[in-house]
Write a protein that holds these residues in place. Structure first.
Motif, PDB file in Angstrom:
ATOM      1  N   GLN A   1      38.670  38.691  34.522  1.00 31.98           N
ATOM      2  CA  GLN A   1      37.759  37.185  35.463  1.00 31.98           C
ATOM      3  C   GLN A   1      38.261  36.228  34.602  1.00 31.98           C
ATOM      4  O   GLN A   1      36.952  34.918  35.296  1.00 31.98           O
ATOM      5  CB  GLN A   1      35.902  37.813  35.588  1.00 31.98           C
ATOM      6  CG  GLN A   1      35.708  38.927  36.274  1.00 31.98           C
ATOM      7  CD  GLN A   1      36.024  40.050  35.892  1.00 31.98           C
ATOM      8  OE1 GLN A   1      36.868  40.848  34.951  1.00 31.98           O
ATOM      9  NE2 GLN A   1      36.025  41.035  36.905  1.00 31.98           N
TER      10      GLN A   1
ATOM     11  N   ASP B   1      40.026  34.212  36.563  1.00 33.50           N
ATOM     12  CA  ASP B   1      40.011  34.387  38.027  1.00 33.50           C
ATOM     13  C   ASP B   1      38.659  33.172  38.001  1.00 33.50           C
ATOM     14  O   ASP B   1      38.410  31.972  39.058  1.00 33.50           O
ATOM     15  CB  ASP B   1      39.217  34.766  38.750  1.00 33.50           C
ATOM     16  CG  ASP B   1      40.956  36.133  38.644  1.00 33.50           C
ATOM     17  OD1 ASP B   1      42.004  36.001  39.185  1.00 33.50           O
ATOM     18  OD2 ASP B   1      40.576  37.427  39.296  1.00 33.50           O
ATOM     19  N   SER B   2      38.028  32.750  36.715  1.00 32.27           N
ATOM     20  CA  SER B   2      36.878  32.261  36.955  1.00 32.27           C
ATOM     21  C   SER B   2      36.742  30.472  36.488  1.00 32.27           C
ATOM     22  O   SER B   2      35.773  29.503  36.453  1.00 32.27           O
ATOM     23  CB  SER B   2      35.541  32.255  36.304  1.00 32.27           C
ATOM     24  OG  SER B   2      36.015  32.674  35.025  1.00 32.27           O
TER      25      SER B   2
ATOM     26  N   ASN C   1      29.187  29.578  32.902  1.00 27.58           N
ATOM     27  CA  ASN C   1      30.383  30.313  33.017  1.00 27.58           C
ATOM     28  C   ASN C   1      30.627  30.212  31.504  1.00 27.58           C
ATOM     29  O   ASN C   1      31.662  30.490  31.005  1.00 27.58           O
ATOM     30  CB  ASN C   1      31.657  29.634  33.259  1.00 27.58           C
ATOM     31  CG  ASN C   1      30.925  30.179  35.858  1.00 27.58           C
ATOM     32  OD1 ASN C   1      30.261  30.813  35.257  1.00 27.58           O
ATOM     33  ND2 ASN C   1      31.954  29.875  35.960  1.00 27.58           N
TER      34      ASN C   1
ATOM     35  N   PRO D   1      30.714  34.915  37.640  1.00 26.58           N
ATOM     36  CA  PRO D   1      31.606  34.951  37.677  1.00 26.58           C
ATOM     37  C   PRO D   1      32.779  34.729  36.810  1.00 26.58           C
ATOM     38  O   PRO D   1      33.903  34.938  36.814  1.00 26.58           O
ATOM     39  CB  PRO D   1      32.242  33.574  38.836  1.00 26.58           C
ATOM     40  CG  PRO D   1      31.074  32.612  37.873  1.00 26.58           C
ATOM     41  CD  PRO D   1      30.042  32.951  37.491  1.00 26.58           C
ATOM     42  N   THR D   2      32.070  35.199  35.595  1.00 26.20           N
ATOM     43  CA  THR D   2      33.190  35.457  34.148  1.00 26.20           C
ATOM     44  C   THR D   2      33.447  37.145  33.441  1.00 26.20           C
ATOM     45  O   THR D   2      32.828  37.825  34.882  1.00 26.20           O
ATOM     46  CB  THR D   2      32.819  34.635  33.062  1.00 26.20           C
ATOM     47  OG1 THR D   2      30.754  35.364  33.082  1.00 26.20           O
ATOM     48  CG2 THR D   2      32.017  33.357  33.205  1.00 26.20           C
TER      49      THR D   2
END
Length: 373
Positions: free
Chosen positions: A147, A150-151, A275, A299-300
């Motif tokens: 993640q 992606d984040s 984040n 989203p991490t």
């Protein structure tokens, strides 16, 4: 093999990144020639031996936007990188990355990317060109979870360089020894039979204000372990919300005291809202003590560490009512707490130990040192 780790700070400064640097340094110090280059918080430079590790502290005139200001760091990097096989940076560290670009050392280079710069928008705009140039130059980028890639606003472009190595902790520190049991019993005697715990720096992205607000709906004592710039704001918020009698700000504690509080609590909460919280190492510590975790669906890597329905309950960031509902559910169901806590302990033992992390880092060092092996 000679390795130099470069980071913002080191012991006695306590933080998640600093713990990782120290774990790697101490875990590999007897296997390779390990050295560390960091900045002081304030003051003249010095060299020291910390738990057997050689550490150089660059002089520092102060800290601005969480970054040390040091004119000596590039010169120390030039001197200490000479003859190194591996340079291992820990980012974000704009000063260190700029020093790398100025010095242009020849060693193979790794950066462990711990988080993205989120809040300081002006700094982020100035920093981005330096960061991109630095990331193009390094050989490998370590992240703690998929993640993190992606984040991130920058890492997807460097996906081929990225390697996932989860953070790890020293399990033995969190075993329920007779001394730990006695200390945890004292905590419960002092604070009562229903305890909610937070451990970490009292800064904006931890979202502790939402946890304090949730205490309006929770019949328990909230223990806040840690210091930071929001400490007095949180004390005032607890008073304004009418929960001052439920909220105890304990400040910084020793490792043994923190372990006792983990064992004493019923539920551990990490209510992070930004984040900047890329992982939440304290989740592993609570899980190693067999405690269920309430975390947030960032989203991490935060919900990757403690999994919703398996080792705890995950709620939306910034939602005090959802935090309260999750905590109350766990406080009201001892069997659920026990099952999630046991799952958490197994998850740490199977995938998030210091030994596993250190072995993976050493393997990467060796592969870079001998790229054709």
């Amino acid at each position: 093999m000679k390795v130099l780790q470069v980071a913002k700070f080191y012991h006695p400064f306590i933080g998640g990144v600093e713990k990782v640097v120290q774990e790697i340094a101490e875990g590999l110090n007897n296997t390779i020639d390990m050295r560390v280059l960091v900045c002081r918080i304030l003051g003249f430079g010095k060299e020291a031996i910390v738990n057997g590790v050689r550490v150089a502290y660059a002089s520092c005139v102060g800290v601005f936007l969480s970054m040390p200001i040091s004119l000596s760091l590039p010169f120390l990097l030039r001197r200490m990188s000479s003859g190194c096989d591996i340079l291992h940076f820990h980012g974000p560290f704009p000063l260190g990355e700029l020093a790398f670009l100025l010095v242009r050392p020849r060693a193979r280079t790794i950066v462990w990317w711990h988080m993205d710069v989120i809040r300081q928008k002006r700094m982020r705009a100035l920093y981005r060109p330096v960061l991109l140039r630095f990331l193009r130059r390094v050989d490998r980028i370590i992240v703690a979870t998929p993640q993190h890639i992606d984040s991130s606003p920058v890492l997807p472009a460097f996906r081929d360089k990225c390697e996932v190595i989860p953070y790890g902790i020293e399990i033995e520190r969190f075993r329920m020894s007779p001394a730990a049991r006695e200390a945890s019993d004292r905590v419960r005697e002092r604070h009562g039979a229903r305890i909610v715990l937070f451990v970490g720096r009292l800064v904006y992205y931890k979202g502790v204000t939402h946890l304090v607000r949730a205490m309006q709906q929770i019949d328990a004592k909230l223990l806040l372990v840690g210091d930071g710039p929001l400490k007095e704001d949180l004390r005032r918020a607890a008073a304004d919300l009418g929960v001052a009698d439920k909220v105890c700000l304990l400040g910084g504690l020793s490792d043994d005291e923190i372990t006792a509080h983990y064992h004493a609590c019923d539920v551990f909460v990490l209510p992070s809202v930004a984040n900047t919280e890329g992982f939440g190492l304290v989740q592993l510590e609570a899980m190693a003590c067999g405690k269920p975790v309430v975390n947030t669906n960032l989203p991490t890597g935060v919900p990757y560490v403690s999994v919703d329905g398996e080792t705890g309950i995950t709620v939306p960031p910034g939602d005090s009512l959802a935090i309260a509902a999750a905590v109350n559910r766990l406080l009201g169901d001892p069997d659920l707490r026990r099952r999630l806590g046991e799952n958490g302990r197994r998850r740490v033992e199977n995938g998030f130990t210091r030994q596993r992390m250190v072995e993976k880092v050493l393997d990467l060092y060796r592969r870079l040192e001998r790229p054709n092996a």
